[in-house]
Design a protein around this motif. Structure first.
Motif, PDB file in Angstrom:
ATOM      1  N   ASP A  10       0.819  -1.326   0.126  1.00  0.00           N
ATOM      2  CA  ASP A  10      -0.117   0.151   0.058  1.00  0.00           C
ATOM      3  C   ASP A  10       0.850   1.366  -0.064  1.00  0.00           C
ATOM      4  O   ASP A  10       1.849   1.623   0.904  1.00  0.00           O
ATOM      5  CB  ASP A  10      -0.990   0.007   1.359  1.00  0.00           C
ATOM      6  CG  ASP A  10      -1.680   1.172   1.442  1.00  0.00           C
ATOM      7  OD1 ASP A  10      -2.283   1.781   0.342  1.00  0.00           O
ATOM      8  OD2 ASP A  10      -1.872   1.872   2.486  1.00  0.00           O
ATOM      9  N   THR A  11       0.636   2.083  -1.000  1.00  0.00           N
ATOM     10  CA  THR A  11       1.601   3.267  -1.205  1.00  0.00           C
ATOM     11  C   THR A  11       1.363   4.338   0.110  1.00  0.00           C
ATOM     12  O   THR A  11       2.143   4.884   0.448  1.00  0.00           O
ATOM     13  CB  THR A  11       1.202   4.003  -2.401  1.00  0.00           C
ATOM     14  OG1 THR A  11       1.257   3.110  -3.441  1.00  0.00           O
ATOM     15  CG2 THR A  11       2.123   5.099  -2.461  1.00  0.00           C
ATOM     16  N   ARG A  12       0.452   4.468   0.672  1.00  0.00           N
ATOM     17  CA  ARG A  12       0.149   5.268   1.864  1.00  0.00           C
ATOM     18  C   ARG A  12       0.749   4.787   2.885  1.00  0.00           C
ATOM     19  O   ARG A  12       1.421   5.412   3.695  1.00  0.00           O
ATOM     20  CB  ARG A  12      -1.339   5.494   2.058  1.00  0.00           C
ATOM     21  CG  ARG A  12      -2.164   6.317   1.020  1.00  0.00           C
ATOM     22  CD  ARG A  12      -3.432   6.739   1.582  1.00  0.00           C
ATOM     23  NE  ARG A  12      -4.171   7.610   0.435  1.00  0.00           N
ATOM     24  CZ  ARG A  12      -5.095   8.301   0.733  1.00  0.00           C
ATOM     25  NH1 ARG A  12      -5.694   8.455   1.990  1.00  0.00           N
ATOM     26  NH2 ARG A  12      -5.504   9.324  -0.066  1.00  0.00           N
ATOM     27  N   ILE A  15       4.537   5.656   2.637  1.00  0.00           N
ATOM     28  CA  ILE A  15       4.539   6.909   2.803  1.00  0.00           C
ATOM     29  C   ILE A  15       4.870   7.062   4.384  1.00  0.00           C
ATOM     30  O   ILE A  15       5.586   7.931   5.101  1.00  0.00           O
ATOM     31  CB  ILE A  15       3.471   7.848   2.055  1.00  0.00           C
ATOM     32  CG1 ILE A  15       3.669   7.842   0.759  1.00  0.00           C
ATOM     33  CG2 ILE A  15       3.597   9.362   2.608  1.00  0.00           C
ATOM     34  CD1 ILE A  15       2.373   8.437   0.287  1.00  0.00           C
ATOM     35  N   ASP A  16       3.810   6.588   5.125  1.00  0.00           N
ATOM     36  CA  ASP A  16       3.748   6.620   6.406  1.00  0.00           C
ATOM     37  C   ASP A  16       5.326   6.080   7.267  1.00  0.00           C
ATOM     38  O   ASP A  16       5.753   6.527   8.164  1.00  0.00           O
ATOM     39  CB  ASP A  16       2.686   5.664   7.176  1.00  0.00           C
ATOM     40  CG  ASP A  16       1.316   6.428   6.832  1.00  0.00           C
ATOM     41  OD1 ASP A  16       1.091   7.708   6.750  1.00  0.00           O
ATOM     42  OD2 ASP A  16       0.226   5.827   6.906  1.00  0.00           O
ATOM     43  N   ALA A  44       3.682  10.815  -1.911  1.00  0.00           N
ATOM     44  CA  ALA A  44       2.564  11.402  -1.525  1.00  0.00           C
ATOM     45  C   ALA A  44       1.795  12.420  -2.603  1.00  0.00           C
ATOM     46  O   ALA A  44       0.594  12.431  -2.817  1.00  0.00           O
ATOM     47  CB  ALA A  44       2.718  12.043  -0.095  1.00  0.00           C
ATOM     48  N   TYR A  49      -1.848  12.056  -1.359  1.00  0.00           N
ATOM     49  CA  TYR A  49      -2.093  11.826   0.240  1.00  0.00           C
ATOM     50  C   TYR A  49      -1.734  12.850   1.026  1.00  0.00           C
ATOM     51  O   TYR A  49      -0.765  13.377   1.525  1.00  0.00           O
ATOM     52  CB  TYR A  49      -1.182  10.471   0.683  1.00  0.00           C
ATOM     53  CG  TYR A  49      -1.378  10.029   1.971  1.00  0.00           C
ATOM     54  CD1 TYR A  49      -2.392  10.005   2.763  1.00  0.00           C
ATOM     55  CD2 TYR A  49      -0.389   9.202   2.381  1.00  0.00           C
ATOM     56  CE1 TYR A  49      -2.598   9.587   4.021  1.00  0.00           C
ATOM     57  CE2 TYR A  49      -0.221   8.833   3.800  1.00  0.00           C
ATOM     58  CZ  TYR A  49      -1.496   8.639   4.736  1.00  0.00           C
ATOM     59  OH  TYR A  49      -1.527   8.343   5.864  1.00  0.00           O
ATOM     60  N   LYS A  51      -2.282  13.899   4.290  1.00  0.00           N
ATOM     61  CA  LYS A  51      -1.812  13.705   5.619  1.00  0.00           C
ATOM     62  C   LYS A  51      -0.554  13.268   5.621  1.00  0.00           C
ATOM     63  O   LYS A  51       0.200  13.848   6.213  1.00  0.00           O
ATOM     64  CB  LYS A  51      -2.884  12.575   6.154  1.00  0.00           C
ATOM     65  CG  LYS A  51      -2.431  12.531   7.757  1.00  0.00           C
ATOM     66  CD  LYS A  51      -3.305  11.453   8.389  1.00  0.00           C
ATOM     67  CE  LYS A  51      -2.817  11.493   9.925  1.00  0.00           C
ATOM     68  NZ  LYS A  51      -3.642  10.401  10.479  1.00  0.00           N
ATOM     69  N   GLY A  52       0.039  12.421   4.620  1.00  0.00           N
ATOM     70  CA  GLY A  52       1.200  12.102   4.552  1.00  0.00           C
ATOM     71  C   GLY A  52       2.324  13.367   4.104  1.00  0.00           C
ATOM     72  O   GLY A  52       3.381  13.294   4.499  1.00  0.00           O
TER      73      GLY A  52
END
Length: 610
Positions: A10-12, A15-16, A44, A49, A51-52
Motif C-alpha cells: 500500500d503506497t500510503r 509513505i507513513d 504522497a 495523500y 496527511k502524508g
C-alpha cells in the motif's frame, strides 16, 4: 523498519513508514531527515495523500532547521504542513508545527512571537485533543523556555515544572532530558547555582540511556555556563569541547557555534587570549552561515574584549564597531517585523473597508433594480390589455438590464485599471527613491574609499611591502567595481529610458577578469573553473555581461556541497540569432518547486519537536 517498507504494498503505508523513519533521525542526522522526507513527499504527491504530505513537510522543516538553513525557508515548510493538516483535520500535526515555528522564533530571539505560536499549539490540544500526551508536554516546556529567555524566569519555571510533571505522569524520560538543563539555567539566573549543578549532574546519565545526542550537547553547554559562572574556566573549556564534538559529528551547526563560544569564554577567562580569538572567529563563521545574529554578536563581543586585553586596540575597535552594527541590525529587524505587522493590519482593514463599500453599493443597485421591477410590474397590471406596450416595456427593461450589466463591467474595469495605475505609480516612486540612493548615498562612500586608499598608498609607499601595496590595489579595484555595479543598478532602475552600450566583447578576457576578482573565494572553496569552447567575441554590453558571469560563478561557489570541492564548467556557442552560454556546477542545486522564482528580481525563496 526499512525492511518493512519493502513488504508494504500500500503506497500510503509506505509513505507513513518513510515519515516515521525521517522523524526518528531528527536528533541523529538532519541529512537523513531530508532524504526520507523528500521520498515521502514524492510518493504522497503522486497519490494525493495530504496527511502524508503534512507529516513529510513538517519533517523537512525539521531537517532544514537542524542544518541551520534560513528561518524563512524553515517556516515556509512548516506552513505548508499546517495547510495540508487543516484540510484533513490533522490537529496533532497542526500543533506540532505551531510548536516548531515557535522554536524558530526562539532561535531568532523573537520571544513574544514564539509565545503566541506555543499558545496556539496548547489551544489546539485544549480544543481537540484533551488527553495528556508527549507533544503537549513538549509545548509546555518550550513555552517555559520562551518566557525564561524573555526574562520572565518565574513564569518560565512554572511551565517547566508543569511540563516535567506531565512527563512524569506519562512515564516519559525524554522530556526531562530536553528541559532539565533549561530549568537549571533558569535556577542559575535566580541565583541557585548549586541547585542548577545538581539538576545537570543528575540528568547527564539519562541522555546516554536514551541516546539523545542533541539534548546531551545542550546539557553540556549549560554545564559549561554553570562552570563559567563559578570561575572554573578549564571545566568550561572541557564541557564546551565535549558539546562541540557531539554537534560536529551529528551536524548540529547551531550547537557547534554555541559550543565554540563557551570554549572562547573559558579560554579568555583562563588568559589564553590568542586561542580565544581563533575559537571565537570559528564560532562567528558558523553563526554567520546559520543567519544567527545573537550568536554572531556574542562571538564578536568576545573578539573585541580579547583584542583589547591583547593590546591590539585597532582590532578591538573594529570588532566593537562590528558588534554595534550587529546590535543595530537586530534592532532594525525587530522594527521591520513590527512595521510589517502594522502594514498587514492596515491593508487588512483597508480591504475590509473596500469590501464594505462595495457591498453597500451592490445593495443600493439591488434596491434600484427592485424598484424598477416593481414599476414595470405596476405598468403591466395597469396596461394589461395593451399587448404591444407591454412587449415594448419588456424590451426596454431587458435593454436597461443589459446596460446596467455593461455599466457594472465598465465600473469594474475602471476600478481594476485605477488599482493597476496606483501600483505602477507606487513602483515608480520606489524605483526613483532607489535610484536617488544609488547615485548619491552609495557613490560618495565608494569615492572616499578610493581616495583614502590612494592617499594611504602614496604616504606608505616606502614603508609598505609589495604584498601590502598589492592589497591596496585590490581595495581600489574592488571599490571601483562596486562603483560600476552601483552605476549598473542605477542604469537598471531607469532601463526603460536608457539603451545598452553594445561593444565587441572578448568573452575569454571577461571571464579571466571575473576569475581574478573571485579568486579569494575560489581558493577558500578549493574550487576549479573549466572553460570549454566559447565564441571569441560577441556583440553585447560588457559591463552587464561581466555582472552576469560574476553573479553566476559566485553563487555556484557559495552554494557548493559540504566536503565537495566545487567544479564549474562554462561552455557556449553562437546560434543563428543569439549566443547560447551554459554554466554547470556540482553544487546543492535548486528544488524544482522554486524554478518559477529563480529569475524574479529580489526574490526571497522563503527542540523539542525538532
Amino acid at each position: 523498519m526499512l525492511r518493512n517498507l519493502e513488504t508494504v504494498t500500500d503506497t500510503r503505508g509506505q509513505i507513513d513508514i518513510l515519515n516515521e523513519v525521517a522523524y526518528s533521525y531528527r536528533r541523529l542526522s538532519p541529512d537523513s531527515v531530508l532524504l526520507y522526507s523528500n521520498r515521502a513527499i514524492a510518493l504522497a504527491n503522486k497519490v494525493g495523500y495530504k496527511k502524508g504530505l503534512s507529516f513529510a513537510y513538517k519533517n523537512k522543516g525539521i531537517g532544514y532547521y537542524k542544518l541551520g538553513i534560513a528561518p524563512d525557508t524553515v517556516i515556509y515548510y512548516y506552513q505548508k504542513a499546517i495547510d495540508y493538516a487543516e484540510e484533513v483535520n490533522d490537529y496533532y500535526t497542526q500543533a506540532a508545527c505551531y510548536n516548531n515555528i515557535g522554536l524558530v522564533g526562539i532561535a531568532e530571539l523573537t520571544y513574544n512571537e514564539s509565545i503566541q505560536y506555543f499558545l496556539k499549539g496548547v489551544k489546539v490540544f485544549d480544543a481537540y485533543i484533551p488527553e495528556e500526551n508527549r507533544l503537549k508536554a513538549l509545548i509546555l516546556g518550550n513555552l517555559g523556555t520562551a518566557y525564561h529567555r524573555d526574562g520572565d524566569n518565574k513564569r518560565g519555571i512554572r511551565y517547566y515544572e508543569e511540563s516535567l510533571a506531565m512527563a512524569k505522569r506519562l512515564g516519559d524520560k525524554s522530556i526531562p532530558s530536553i528541559f532539565v538543563d533549561e530549568l537549571a539555567r533558569a535556577r542559575m539566573e535566580e541565583g541557585d547555582i548549586e541547585g542548577a549543578l545538581r539538576d545537570i549532574t543528575d540528568l547527564m546519565p539519562l541522555h546516554d540511556e536514551l541516546g539523545d545526542f542533541e539534548s546531551k550537547a545542550e546539557t553540556l553547554l549549560t554545564l559549561a555556563e554553570v562552570k563559567m559562572e563559578m570561575g572554573e574556566y578549564r571545566e568550561t573549556i572541557k564541557h564546551g569541547k565535549e558539546a562541540y564534538a557531539i554537534a560536529f559529528e551529528r551536524g548540529f551547526s547551531r550547537i557547534q557555534s554555541r559550543a565554540l563560544i563557551w570554549m572562547a569564554y573559558g579560554l579568555k577567562g583562563n588568559g589564553e587570549l590568542n586561542e580565544a580569538v581563533a575559537t571565537a572567529k570559528e564560532a562567528l563563521d558558523i553563526a554567520a552561515m546559520g543567519f544567527s545574529l545573537e550568536l554572531q554578536s556574542r562571538a564578536v563581543g568576545i573578539l573585541a574584549d580579547a583584542y583589547s586585553e591583547l593590546g591590539d586596540f585597532q582590532k578591538a575597535y573594529e570588532y566593537a564597531e562590528y558588534y554595534n552594527r550587529l546590535v543595530k541590525q537586530r534592532q532594525d529587524q525587530e522594527k521591520q517585523r513590527i512595521t510589517d505587522e502594522l502594514e498587514a493590519k492596515y491593508q487588512n482593514e483597508k480591504q475590509l473597508l473596500e469590501i464594505s463599500e462595495l457591498k453597500e453599493e451592490k445593495e443600493a443597485q439591488e434596491r434600484r433594480l427592485y424598484g424598477l421591477i416593481i414599476l414595470v410590474l405596476f405598468g403591466v397590471c395597469v396596461l394589461g390589455v395593451m399587448v404591444y406596450n407591454i412587449r415594448q416595456k419588456n424590451k426596454a427593461t431587458e435593454a436597461l438590464n443589459e446596460k446596467n450589466i455593461a455599466l457594472q463591467a465598465a465600473e469594474q474595469s475602471l476600478f481594476d485599471k485605477n488599482q493597476e495605475l496606483e501600483r505602477y505609480i507606487e513602483s515608480n516612486l520606489q524605483l526613483e527613491n532607489f535610484a536617488h540612493l544609488a547615485s548619491h548615498d552609495l557613490r560618495e562612500p565608494m569615492r572616499n574609499i578610493v581616495s583614502f586608499s590612494q592617499l594611504l598608498e602614496k604616504s606608505g609607499k616606502e614603508k609598505l611591502s609589495e604584498r601590502e601595496l598589492e592589497y591596496l590595489g585590490f581595495i581600489r579595484k574592488g571599490t571601483r567595481r562596486i562603483e560600476g555595479l552601483v552605476k549598473d543598478l542605477l542604469d537598471y532602475s531607469t532601463i526603460t529610458h536608457t539603451s545598452l552600450e553594445i561593444t565587441n566583447v572578448s568573452i575569454m578576457k571577461l571571464i579571466e577578469e571575473v576569475n581574478s576578482d573571485i579568486q579569494q573565494l575560489l581558493n577558500e572553496k578549493r574550487g576549479a573553473i573549466i572553460v570549454n569552447d566559447l565564441p571569441e567575441h560577441i556583440s553585447a554590453d560588457g559591463s552587464r555581461m561581466y555582472q552576469l558571469f560574476q553573479n553566476l560563478l559566485t553563487n555556484a561557489l557559495r552554494y557548493s556541497r559540504d566536503g565537495v570541492a566545487p567544479v564549474i564548467v562554462i561552455s557556449g556557442e553562437e546560434g543563428a540569432t543569439h549566443y547560447n552560454f551554459e554554466i554547470a556546477d556540482n553544487g546543492i542545486g535548486i528544488e524544482a518547486e522554486f524554478f518559477g522564482h529563480i529569475f524574479c528580481i529580489v526574490q526571497n525563496i522563503r527542540k523539542q519537536e525538532h
